[in-house]
Design a protein around this motif. Structure first.
Motif, PDB file in Angstrom:
ATOM      1  N   ALA A 117       0.831  -1.209   0.000  1.00  0.00           N
ATOM      2  CA  ALA A 117       0.000   0.000   0.000  1.00  0.00           C
ATOM      3  C   ALA A 117       0.864   1.258   0.000  1.00  0.00           C
ATOM      4  CB  ALA A 117      -0.923  -0.008   1.220  1.00  0.00           C
ATOM      5  N   ALA A 118       1.939   1.257   0.790  1.00  0.00           N
ATOM      6  CA  ALA A 118       2.811   2.435   0.866  1.00  0.00           C
ATOM      7  C   ALA A 118       3.532   2.680  -0.457  1.00  0.00           C
ATOM      8  CB  ALA A 118       3.823   2.254   1.995  1.00  0.00           C
ATOM      9  N   ILE A 119       3.977   1.618  -1.119  1.00  0.00           N
ATOM     10  CA  ILE A 119       4.647   1.780  -2.414  1.00  0.00           C
ATOM     11  C   ILE A 119       3.684   2.345  -3.443  1.00  0.00           C
ATOM     12  CG2 ILE A 119       5.718   0.522  -4.326  1.00  0.00           C
ATOM     13  CD1 ILE A 119       6.956  -1.357  -2.284  1.00  0.00           C
ATOM     14  N   ALA A 120       2.447   1.848  -3.438  1.00  0.00           N
ATOM     15  CA  ALA A 120       1.443   2.371  -4.375  1.00  0.00           C
ATOM     16  C   ALA A 120       1.176   3.850  -4.122  1.00  0.00           C
ATOM     17  CB  ALA A 120       0.151   1.565  -4.257  1.00  0.00           C
ATOM     18  N   VAL A 121       1.056   4.244  -2.855  1.00  0.00           N
ATOM     19  CA  VAL A 121       0.826   5.655  -2.523  1.00  0.00           C
ATOM     20  C   VAL A 121       2.027   6.504  -2.913  1.00  0.00           C
ATOM     21  CG1 VAL A 121       0.524   7.270  -0.602  1.00  0.00           C
ATOM     22  CG2 VAL A 121      -0.827   5.179  -0.696  1.00  0.00           C
ATOM     23  N   LEU A 122       3.238   5.995  -2.695  1.00  0.00           N
ATOM     24  CA  LEU A 122       4.441   6.744  -3.055  1.00  0.00           C
ATOM     25  C   LEU A 122       4.503   7.001  -4.559  1.00  0.00           C
ATOM     26  CD1 LEU A 122       7.182   7.975  -2.316  1.00  0.00           C
ATOM     27  CD2 LEU A 122       8.176   5.688  -2.550  1.00  0.00           C
ATOM     28  N   VAL A 123       4.243   5.974  -5.348  1.00  0.00           N
ATOM     29  CA  VAL A 123       4.272   6.147  -6.805  1.00  0.00           C
ATOM     30  C   VAL A 123       3.190   7.134  -7.247  1.00  0.00           C
ATOM     31  CG1 VAL A 123       3.943   4.959  -9.009  1.00  0.00           C
ATOM     32  CG2 VAL A 123       5.266   3.862  -7.190  1.00  0.00           C
ATOM     33  N   PHE A 124       2.001   6.999  -6.687  1.00  0.00           N
ATOM     34  CA  PHE A 124       0.912   7.912  -7.040  1.00  0.00           C
ATOM     35  C   PHE A 124       1.241   9.339  -6.620  1.00  0.00           C
ATOM     36  CE2 PHE A 124      -3.257   9.899  -6.190  1.00  0.00           C
ATOM     37  CZ  PHE A 124      -3.823   9.772  -7.453  1.00  0.00           C
ATOM     38  N   ALA A 125       1.838   9.506  -5.434  1.00  0.00           N
ATOM     39  CA  ALA A 125       2.193  10.849  -4.960  1.00  0.00           C
ATOM     40  C   ALA A 125       3.259  11.476  -5.846  1.00  0.00           C
ATOM     41  CB  ALA A 125       2.671  10.776  -3.513  1.00  0.00           C
ATOM     42  N   LEU A 126       4.240  10.692  -6.244  1.00  0.00           N
ATOM     43  CA  LEU A 126       5.279  11.218  -7.133  1.00  0.00           C
ATOM     44  C   LEU A 126       4.703  11.591  -8.490  1.00  0.00           C
ATOM     45  CD1 LEU A 126       8.241   8.796  -6.309  1.00  0.00           C
ATOM     46  CD2 LEU A 126       7.932  11.151  -5.536  1.00  0.00           C
ATOM     47  N   ARG A 127       3.717  10.835  -8.931  1.00  0.00           N
ATOM     48  CA  ARG A 127       3.047  11.172 -10.190  1.00  0.00           C
ATOM     49  C   ARG A 127       2.255  12.467 -10.044  1.00  0.00           C
ATOM     50  NH1 ARG A 127       1.628  13.152 -13.731  1.00  0.00           N
ATOM     51  NH2 ARG A 127       0.215  12.567 -15.437  1.00  0.00           N
ATOM     52  N   ILE A 128       1.540  12.639  -8.940  1.00  0.00           N
ATOM     53  CA  ILE A 128       0.767  13.864  -8.713  1.00  0.00           C
ATOM     54  C   ILE A 128       1.707  15.069  -8.612  1.00  0.00           C
ATOM     55  CG2 ILE A 128      -0.691  15.082  -7.045  1.00  0.00           C
ATOM     56  CD1 ILE A 128      -2.181  13.036  -8.689  1.00  0.00           C
ATOM     57  N   GLY A 129       2.841  14.877  -7.960  1.00  0.00           N
ATOM     58  CA  GLY A 129       3.786  15.972  -7.795  1.00  0.00           C
ATOM     59  C   GLY A 129       4.591  16.300  -9.025  1.00  0.00           C
ATOM     60  N   GLY A 130       4.444  15.507 -10.075  1.00  0.00           N
ATOM     61  CA  GLY A 130       5.175  15.782 -11.309  1.00  0.00           C
ATOM     62  C   GLY A 130       6.590  15.263 -11.310  1.00  0.00           C
ATOM     63  N   VAL A 131       6.971  14.517 -10.292  1.00  0.00           N
ATOM     64  CA  VAL A 131       8.320  13.952 -10.269  1.00  0.00           C
ATOM     65  C   VAL A 131       8.451  12.854 -11.313  1.00  0.00           C
ATOM     66  CG1 VAL A 131      10.029  12.772  -8.844  1.00  0.00           C
ATOM     67  CG2 VAL A 131       8.552  14.515  -7.832  1.00  0.00           C
ATOM     68  N   MET A 132       7.396  12.068 -11.489  1.00  0.00           N
ATOM     69  CA  MET A 132       7.368  11.013 -12.499  1.00  0.00           C
ATOM     70  C   MET A 132       6.520  11.464 -13.677  1.00  0.00           C
ATOM     71  SD  MET A 132       6.892   7.488 -10.373  1.00  0.00           S
ATOM     72  CE  MET A 132       8.186   6.879  -9.285  1.00  0.00           C
ATOM     73  N   LYS A 133       6.959  11.132 -14.847  1.00  0.00           N
ATOM     74  CA  LYS A 133       6.212  11.440 -16.044  1.00  0.00           C
ATOM     75  C   LYS A 133       5.143  10.382 -16.286  1.00  0.00           C
ATOM     76  CE  LYS A 133       8.886  14.927 -16.688  1.00  0.00           C
ATOM     77  NZ  LYS A 133       8.391  16.280 -16.403  1.00  0.00           N
ATOM     78  N   THR A 134       4.114  10.783 -16.983  1.00  0.00           N
ATOM     79  CA  THR A 134       3.002   9.865 -17.241  1.00  0.00           C
ATOM     80  C   THR A 134       3.445   8.650 -18.033  1.00  0.00           C
ATOM     81  OG1 THR A 134       1.541  11.791 -17.316  1.00  0.00           O
ATOM     82  CG2 THR A 134       0.662   9.727 -18.169  1.00  0.00           C
TER      83      THR A 134
END
Length: 240
Positions: free
Chosen positions: A21-38
């Protein structure tokens, strides 16, 4: 790989579920923050999934086997939670005192649980806080942490850089929050101190530094202009 193997060899179902659950939230948060590209988000989810399946096949046979006995082993846990809820109902406003769970629970431990077991924790952080502190103070304590985590979540959009810090704080909160529903890792001093450290960093980096900088510069400029503003000479000097 070492951490993943150690996680599986701990045979902890709660730790595995909360970590996923924490890994999923981390990836989603990084996506929301623009750190990860779509474009790369799919691979970020796919690679840990493949990696995790490989670890389970190599080191997770015992952990996977424990999932088959969730219902059977969950009877003792359900009885434990039921008795903790009874204790909370007896002292809902004041609780039994912080750290008093073990001696207080002896008053409620019945034949449903093995007499040889000593429950020094409730295996549920939220429940134990409610029993120790009472419902009002336990709710305030958990609400304070929730407000900090919400601020970190808002910081993912508010910040233009360093979004990794509120993202990690948010994921850590999910990790301990989910695991706290079934175990007591958050009550270990080392874990609690590390969480407080990460949460503090994440909260501090959840505000727009450019806006604060402009406000500070405006205050300094206003103060400087007031200091440099010429004063009118006294009337006596003009008459002379």
């Amino acid at each position: 790989m070492i951490v993943g193997t150690a996680l599986l060899l701990s045979h902890s179902r709660g730790a595995l579920i909360s970590t996923v659950a924490a890994i999923a939230v981390l990836v989603f948060a990084l996506r929301i923050g623009g750190v990860m590209k779509t474009r790369g988000t799919g691979w970020i989810f796919l690679l840990p999934l493949i990696f995790g399946i490989g670890l389970v096949l190599i080191s997770g046979d015992r952990t996977a086997e424990r999932f088959l006995f969730v219902v059977e082993e969950g009877q003792d846990r359900a009885s434990l939670y039921s008795q903790v809820l009874t204790a909370i109902g007896d002292a809902p406003w004041t609780g039994f005192g912080l750290g008093a769970f073990e001696p207080a629970f002896h008053l409620y431990q019945n034949e449903d649980l093995l007499d040889s077991k000593i429950f020094d924790f409730a295996h549920g952080v939220q429940l134990e806080f409610a029993m120790d502190l009472g419902l009002p103070f336990a709710a305030l304590f958990l609400l304070a942490i929730l407000i900090l985590l919400i601020t970190c979540a808002r910081g993912l959009r508010r910040r233009r850089r360093d979004q990794i810090f509120p993202a990690v704080a948010l994921a850590t909160g999910v990790l301990l929050g989910v695991h706290g529903l079934m175990d007591f890792s958050a009550q270990m001093p080392a874990v609690a101190i590390l969480f407080a450290h990460l949460l503090g960093i994440g909260y501090a980096q959840s505000f727009n530094s450019d806006r604060r900088g402009r406000q500070k510069d405006g205050a300094i400029d206003g103060h400087t202009n007031e200091e440099k503003q010429p004063t009118d000479p006294p009337t006596s000097a003009i008459l002379q």
